[in-house]
Design an enzyme around this catalytic site. Structure first.
Site, PDB file in Angstrom:
ATOM      1  N   HIS A 168       0.838  -1.203   0.000  1.00  0.00           N
ATOM      2  CA  HIS A 168       0.000   0.000   0.000  1.00  0.00           C
ATOM      3  C   HIS A 168       0.875   1.256   0.000  1.00  0.00           C
ATOM      4  O   HIS A 168       1.016   1.931   1.014  1.00  0.00           O
ATOM      5  CB  HIS A 168      -0.954   0.003   1.198  1.00  0.00           C
ATOM      6  CG  HIS A 168      -2.055  -1.006   1.082  1.00  0.00           C
ATOM      7  ND1 HIS A 168      -2.053  -2.186   1.782  1.00  0.00           N
ATOM      8  CD2 HIS A 168      -3.189  -1.008   0.331  1.00  0.00           C
ATOM      9  CE1 HIS A 168      -3.144  -2.874   1.479  1.00  0.00           C
ATOM     10  NE2 HIS A 168      -3.850  -2.188   0.599  1.00  0.00           N
ATOM     11  N   HIS A 185       1.429   1.471  -5.858  1.00  0.00           N
ATOM     12  CA  HIS A 185       0.108   0.824  -5.950  1.00  0.00           C
ATOM     13  C   HIS A 185      -0.943   1.837  -6.394  1.00  0.00           C
ATOM     14  O   HIS A 185      -1.789   1.530  -7.250  1.00  0.00           O
ATOM     15  CB  HIS A 185      -0.265   0.224  -4.598  1.00  0.00           C
ATOM     16  CG  HIS A 185      -1.723  -0.162  -4.492  1.00  0.00           C
ATOM     17  ND1 HIS A 185      -2.290  -1.162  -5.235  1.00  0.00           N
ATOM     18  CD2 HIS A 185      -2.723   0.346  -3.716  1.00  0.00           C
ATOM     19  CE1 HIS A 185      -3.577  -1.276  -4.929  1.00  0.00           C
ATOM     20  NE2 HIS A 185      -3.869  -0.369  -4.010  1.00  0.00           N
ATOM     21  N   HIS A 242      -7.102   6.674  -3.216  1.00  0.00           N
ATOM     22  CA  HIS A 242      -7.979   5.693  -2.567  1.00  0.00           C
ATOM     23  C   HIS A 242      -7.337   5.007  -1.365  1.00  0.00           C
ATOM     24  O   HIS A 242      -8.047   4.478  -0.506  1.00  0.00           O
ATOM     25  CB  HIS A 242      -8.431   4.641  -3.579  1.00  0.00           C
ATOM     26  CG  HIS A 242      -7.405   3.584  -3.852  1.00  0.00           C
ATOM     27  ND1 HIS A 242      -6.284   3.803  -4.635  1.00  0.00           N
ATOM     28  CD2 HIS A 242      -7.317   2.296  -3.438  1.00  0.00           C
ATOM     29  CE1 HIS A 242      -5.569   2.715  -4.693  1.00  0.00           C
ATOM     30  NE2 HIS A 242      -6.154   1.771  -3.966  1.00  0.00           N
TER      31      HIS A 242
END
Length: 511
Positions: free
Chosen positions: A229, A233, A269
């Protein structure tokens, strides 16, 4: 009025000519300050990483160095005050209620020079920090030098990186190579390019400096220490989102507003992801679980972090207030859809729409729902990439799981599912994920958008699943040959589904 010039990188012992040009640095002449007076201090605090030149006989000059704070010992034979990345007025940050709830605050003092009066020689600066900025400040306070890369100012990207961007819509796009070619700035470069390519910068009249500053801050707030993460990514998800936006069903229906929301949601996100999952935050009684009442804790934090950066940079400050708030709400709706614990809810609704054939993309609510599904697919599309890329992502996400398990063991906590490196392998985790999560989602997406890309993704996923199964089978004969005497003594481990650490495929553990 604000006039911007471009500056190249020059030796520190030379004055900077006013006529020289560059892309990322900008000199601005602010009409709000007196022509020959010092600039308004409130304006100084609105710029991040700014170098200000105060003079009694010339116009105030600002050089905005985006993504880095550069210290010049002497320039124009004047005193130079360099603001660090923590230099913001607390009043502006405290205007957002959710940012004031138990976030870590850094208190520091910035010197204004020995010749200043005692009343303004020192200033207390309050800075609300993300996880990432808190770690940076902690290192700084412990005396460990902070590694801030200096970006080249005269070119955004060159050579092979530019060639790769010409094929950014290719599903085989190698985001790892692109990240290396951009010196670790794949998220900034890719998102900026896509926003330009779609014409969104011009259409929404986005200020280029504010946009670049926003993207730099977004990339900074991803944790590079996370195996999975991280900003790479986020760049990968943004590239996948771009591929989906090019699909005929979406390209013919989505508005520019929808595309802008989709790209921003993809880029942010997982913003400020701590590298552990929600159950870990709950069992450690993290303050975010109380703040969001144990519901989509990380996704809510990603959303609010993104909104905080939008407001901090003023990227949409020129839009009507109601439009800006609506965009923030819809951005949150997209990011919250990535909560994997709500996968079945979204999938059931998607399947129902497809069964009843009642998805009408002329309706804003239906377009928004399709954007949610597209973002969900982009977020977990790693099993659908070519094996060379998919395998790297699989190893990275599994290593992040195992690191969480190591922390849980160290602190005598119950180890979360899939997080024990002694009882799980990359292969069995990936096969299970494909079977129960990825395949059902992408099968329904192929029903919605039956294109070459959809069939390519399903094909790659089938091949990758078979490859992981083959690696699993290769490990079994090796173990039986090396340790034949342990078959009878490891009954307990076998019954619980445990495997030896030797069963982990080569390359699954990162050095």
């Amino acid at each position: 009025m604000e006039v911007c010039y471009q500056l190249p990188v020059l030796p520190l012992d030379r004055p900077v000519p006013k006529h020289v040009l560059s892309r990322r640095g900008a000199i601005s002449f602010s009409s709000s300050s007196s022509l020959f007076g010092a600039p308004d201090p409130r304006q100084l605090s609105q710029r991040r990483g700014a170098i200000s030149y105060d003079s009694s006989d010339q116009t105030a000059l600002y050089i905005r160095m985006l993504g880095a704070c550069v210290v010049f010992k002497q320039l124009f034979a004047r005193d130079v005050r360099v603001r660090s990345q923590v230099g913001f007025e607390p009043e502006r940050r405290s205007s957002h209620p959710y940012l004031c709830i138990d976030f870590r605050t850094l208190h520091t003092r910035l010197s204004r020079g020995s010749s200043s009066s005692s009343s303004d020689s020192e200033r207390r600066v309050h800075r609300l920090l993300s996880f990432q900025r808190y770690l940076h400040s902690s290192r700084l306070l412990r005396g460990i030098p902070q590694q801030i890369p200096l970006h080249i100012l005269d070119e955004d990207y060159t050579g092979q990186a530019r060639c790769m961007l010409e094929k950014v819509g290719n599903w085989n796009f190698d985001i790892f190579l692109f990240d290396r070619l951009t010196n670790g700035n794949s998220l900034i470069t890719l998102t900026f390019h896509l926003l330009n390519q779609y014409g969104l910068v011009e259409l929404f009249q986005l200020d280029m400096v504010k946009l670049w500053r926003f993207l730099v801050m977004v990339q900074e707030d991803y944790h590079n220490d996370n195996p999975y993460h991280n900003a790479v990514h986020a760049a990968d998800v943004t590239q996948a989102m771009h591929c989906y936006l090019q699909e005929p069903m979406l390209a013919q229906s989505l508005t520019s507003y929808d595309i802008l929301l989709g790209l921003l949601a993809a880029a942010t996100h997982d913003l400020d992801h701590p590298g552990v999952n929600q159950p870990f935050l709950i069992k450690t009684d993290h303050y975010l679980t109380t703040l969001y009442r144990n519901t989509s804790v990380l996704e809510n934090h990603h959303w609010k972090s993104a909104v905080g950066l939008l407001r901090e940079t003023g990227l949409f400050s020129h839009l009507p207030a109601e439009d800006s708030k609506s965009m923030e709400r819809e951005l949150g709706s997209l990011i919250l859809a990535t909560d994997i614990s709500r996968q079945n809810d979204y999938l059931s609704r998607f399947r129902m729409h497809l069964d009843q054939d009642n998805l009408c993309l002329n309706h804003a609510s239906h377009r928004h729902f399709v954007l949610q599904m597209a973002l969900k697919c982009a977020d977990i599309c790693n099993p659908c990439r070519p094996w060379e890329l998919s395998k790297q992502w699989s190893e990275k996400v599994t290593e992040e799981f195992f690191q969480q398990g190591d922390i849980e063991k160290k602190h005598k906590l119950e180890v979360s599912p899939l997080c024990d490196r002694e009882t799980n392998t990359v292969g069995n985790i990936q096969i299970g994920f494909m079977t129960y999560v990825a395949e059902p989602l992408f099968a329904e997406w192929a029903r919605f958008s039956d294109t070459r890309l959809s069939q390519t993704m399903l094909g790659y996923m089938g091949l990758n699943k078979a490859s992981w199964g083959g690696l699993q089978q290769e490990q079994i004969p090796v173990l039986e040959e090396v340790e034949p005497s342990t078959v009878g003594t490891d009954t307990k481990d076998t019954a619980t589904g445990g495997t030896s650490s030797k069963e982990i495929p080569q390359g699954s553990r990162e050095s």
